[in-house]
Enzyme design. Structure first.
Site, PDB file in Angstrom:
ATOM      1  CG  ASP A 168      -6.373  93.634  87.944  1.00  0.00           C
ATOM      2  OD1 ASP A 168      -5.696  93.232  86.960  1.00  0.00           O
ATOM      3  OD2 ASP A 168      -7.441  92.954  88.149  1.00  0.00           O
TER       4      ASP A 168
ATOM      5  CD  GLU B 195      -4.486  95.135  83.535  1.00  0.00           C
ATOM      6  OE1 GLU B 195      -4.239  94.156  82.706  1.00  0.00           O
ATOM      7  OE2 GLU B 195      -5.535  94.926  84.560  1.00  0.00           O
TER       8      GLU B 195
END
Length: 728
Positions: free
Chosen positions: A427, A456
């Site tokens: 994340d 990400e």
């Protein structure tokens, strides 16, 4: 030397107060102390340093420029470097004193050089008839451990002894299996209660660590390395899933609703006697399930009979599963067993498991055990001393520091070896530094190179040099690490942060050149290999594609939007790279317009088995595309040079995107494959080579590997808003 900072060598004191209202002192480097004087002094000030026994020599004192003007900052430089774990006091000429608090020194490179600990024995360890506790707390003056029985009744206090590189340890006779424990850390003049950050088991809501023999949590026949065969990154088809969402609906057909165990149930049926649960995922054909966070998080009360909903991006402990998905969160063993049973069930059904890991921040920094144990170390701070907030949730962890990096590496290795995890989604990976991500990749490769790392790679505004950020623009510096391709997402459906914007599939034909690059796995623009590109149009974040089109394409009929939706999914599943599907995308999932459903109720987030049963045509279409991709390697080329050699685009008209996969003899059982994406609202006819036998396997809302029909002429009609695939 400024006269206000003049030093007196005659003052002495035998007792020292830890704080006063006049000044505060911080240890900012090994030879540097910063004294903050809280009000303007009208007389000269002098300061001395003592370890409580002797006065320590100070070689230089100077006043620093500072705002506001009613505060004076004095910097002291010591002759000899100070040591972590030792109490020091700063004393003024009147005998006022304060404890020297840990400051910026913990964020220096020298601190890591002195105190970095490399062994793999942190936490609680059962060793024969002994139990060993070890924690890294280099700035602590004392460390104790409160020991409790299995019912959380207090038993006794254990004193830990300082050992190498800032670690503290205690060896207790007897196997304390099942006992609860919590640390007491004496640091910065106070005792902090802290849960072991390396605890492998927890009480409900993570209030205590628990000593466990993890071997006793293994299901029958458990082997974390017995998993479905998988070789190349581009062979993956990822399906993103939230544990609670998948089974919580009353019509899901699963008994253990919202729990890990729901994903182990067999032969479950949803509405209209349709397949549900694990059988549905197996039938769909995906290779990997990506689970939203299952590490222990703090935003849900595990003790509640009906816990509130949350996605789980609020981490508190990195080595223990979340308890709210367990059938008994009060039993420290149960959640561990159930996660292993769940992983085993996925593996038995040919599906690998990716877990979403949230190392970029902690739930609440002030409550974090990391902050209580080594204040100021695990997080980034701006020049004013405030926590960096690139994550937008109040704090950014400092992956570039050795022990934060070690925590990440140790956690990943633990989940692989103990739980059989097959991949990790990082994340907000752009918060982390490139070196840490590459270290993790190398550590994983030593265990199993087939394990995926995806993340990400957004450009986050954190206190880290831009050239160190693990962002998508630096993908070439991170081989073997995959990135969510936001260029693909925006080109297909429109720019994320402009809800009225359209992409190629939703009506904007001017982005066709961008789509061409995306179909090639963005290997000409972003990535060194197609396996670095995660191709997607929706995920748990932001609007689902269906809800987005209710805004950007509100003027169109529902049937038209459905066709556009299927076109977008076809682009995901047929492009080079790694396709990523959000659970329910295959049947036009809606969250009823809620853009950020992280804490919305089940009615918004639940997997809608009723809708899935009613959309069998679209589900079967996606299933057919998945089968096509899995059975034909030409859709999952591994290298950039293969794409250049075997993929050619043809210009026809603005609404048609046509390409051929050719010279496939050594790659595929088919010789040539032609793919046509029609993003226009009109029928189009194209010419084909009449000397070749063309067989159509994808047309309109049907897809698979068996020919739907064969061409008898040198012309074929492509329906509006559709994808056509044919081979010879």
């Amino acid at each position: 030397m400024n006269k206000r900072a003049g030093i007196s060598l005659n003052a002495s004191s035998s007792t020292y107060e830890k704080q006063n209202s006049l000044f505060t002192a911080y240890w900012d480097d090994f030879n540097i102390i910063t004294v903050m004087i809280h009000e303007t002094a009208s007389e000269s000030l002098s300061f001395r340093l003592t370890d409580g026994q002797d006065w320590l020599p100070v070689s230089n004192i100077r006043e620093l420029e500072n705002e506001p003007v009613n505060q004076t900052i004095i910097q002291l430089q010591t002759v000899d470097p100070l040591n972590a774990g030792q109490e020091y006091f700063v004393v003024d000429q009147k005998g006022n004193s304060c404890l020297l608090l840990t400051g910026k020194v913990v964020r220096t490179e020298e601190f890591d050089r002195r105190y970095a600990y490399q062994k793999d024995d942190l936490g609680s360890i059962l060793n024969g008839d002994r139990t060993i506790f070890k924690i890294w707390a280099p700035t602590a003056i004392q460390v104790k451990l409160n020991l409790y029985d299995k019912k959380q009744n207090f038993l006794r206090v254990l004193d830990l002894v300082r050992e190498e590189n800032g670690t503290w340890a205690h060896e207790e006779p007897g196997r304390l299996e099942g006992n609860y424990y919590r640390y007491l850390i004496n640091v910065n003049g106070r005792w902090n209660k802290a849960v072991d950050p390396y605890a492998k088991a927890l009480s409900v809501n993570g209030e205590f660590g628990v000593v466990l023999d993890l071997a006793k949590t293994n299901p029958p026949g458990w082997n974390p390395f017995h998993k479905p065969e998988f070789k190349n990154a581009t062979d993956a088809i990822i399906y993103e899933l939230h544990v609670r969402d998948f089974s919580i609906q009353s019509q899901s057909g699963m008994v253990h609703k919202g729990k890990y165990r729901a994903l182990t149930e067999k032969h479950t049926k949803g509405p209209l006697n349709t397949t549900s649960g694990m059988d549905y995922l197996k039938d769909l054909g995906v290779t990997h399930v990506e689970l939203l966070p299952i590490q222990d998080y703090g935003s849900v009360d595990e003790s509640a009979a009906f816990p509130n909903y949350n996605w789980g991006y609020d981490p508190t402990h990195y080595f223990v599963p979340e308890g709210s998905y367990s059938t008994d969160p009060f039993d420290p063993v149960q959640r561990i067993k159930e996660v292993k049973e769940m992983v085993a069930a996925f593996h038995e059904n040919g599906i690998r498991v990716i877990m979403d890991v949230v190392f970029n921040h902690i739930y609440i920094i002030e409550d974090s055990s990391l902050e209580k144990i080594v204040p100021g170390y695990y997080f980034r701070y701006d020049k004013g001393g405030k926590p960096s907030n690139g994550t937008g949730v109040g704090n950014d962890t400092a992956s570039e520091r050795f022990m934060m990096r070690k925590l990440m590496v140790d956690s990943v290795r633990f989940w692989i070896k103990e739980y059989g995890i097959d991949g990790f989604r990082f994340d907000l990976m752009g918060i982390h530094d490139i070196e840490t991500m590459n270290v993790i990749r190398r550590e994983i490769d030593e265990i199993d190179p087939s394990i995926l790392m995806i993340g990400e790679g957004w450009n986050m505004h954190t206190i880290l040099a831009d050239d160190q950020k693990a962002k998508i623009e630096h993908a070439s510096k991170m081989p073997g690490i995959c990135h969510f391709n936001d260029r693909f997402r925006d080109a297909v459906k429109g720019k994320l942060f402009n809800q009225n914007d359209q992409g190629f599939a939703t009506g904007n034909l001017f982005v066709k050149d961008q789509i061409v690059q995306c179909i090639m796995g963005s290997t000409n623009t972003l990535f060194s290999a197609p396996g670095q590109s995660i191709n997607y149009v929706e995920c748990h974040d932001n609007h689902t594609l269906w809800d987005r089109m209710l805004i950007s394409n509100s003027f169109e009929e529902e049937l038209i939007r459905e066709k556009r939706h299927l076109l977008a999914s076809a682009l995901v599943l047929l492009s080079q790279g790694i396709p990523f599907i959000h659970a329910g995308q295959e049947f036009f999932r809606t969250k009823y317009g809620v853009e950020n459903s992280y804490a919305s109720p089940d009615e918004i987030n639940q997997f809608d088995w009723q809708k899935k049963a009613g959309e069998s045509r679209s589900v079967n279409y996606i299933k057919g595309l998945i089968q096509l991709r899995r059975e034909h390697p030409c859709f999952r080329l591994q290298r950039k040079d293969q794409i250049r050699e075997h993929l050619t685009f043809y210009e026809y008209c603005p609404s048609l995107l046509i390409y051929k996969l050719h010279h496939l003899k050594e790659i595929d059982s088919w010789n040539e494959v032609v793919v046509v994406h029609n993003a226009g609202i009109d029928l189009k006819k194209i010419q084909v080579d009449p000397l070749k036998n063309w067989h159509v396997v994808v047309d309109n809302d049907k897809a698979g590997v068996t020919a739907l029909y064969s061409l008898e002429m040198n012309e074929i009609t492509v329906s509006p808003l559709s994808t056509l695939v044919m081979y010879n």
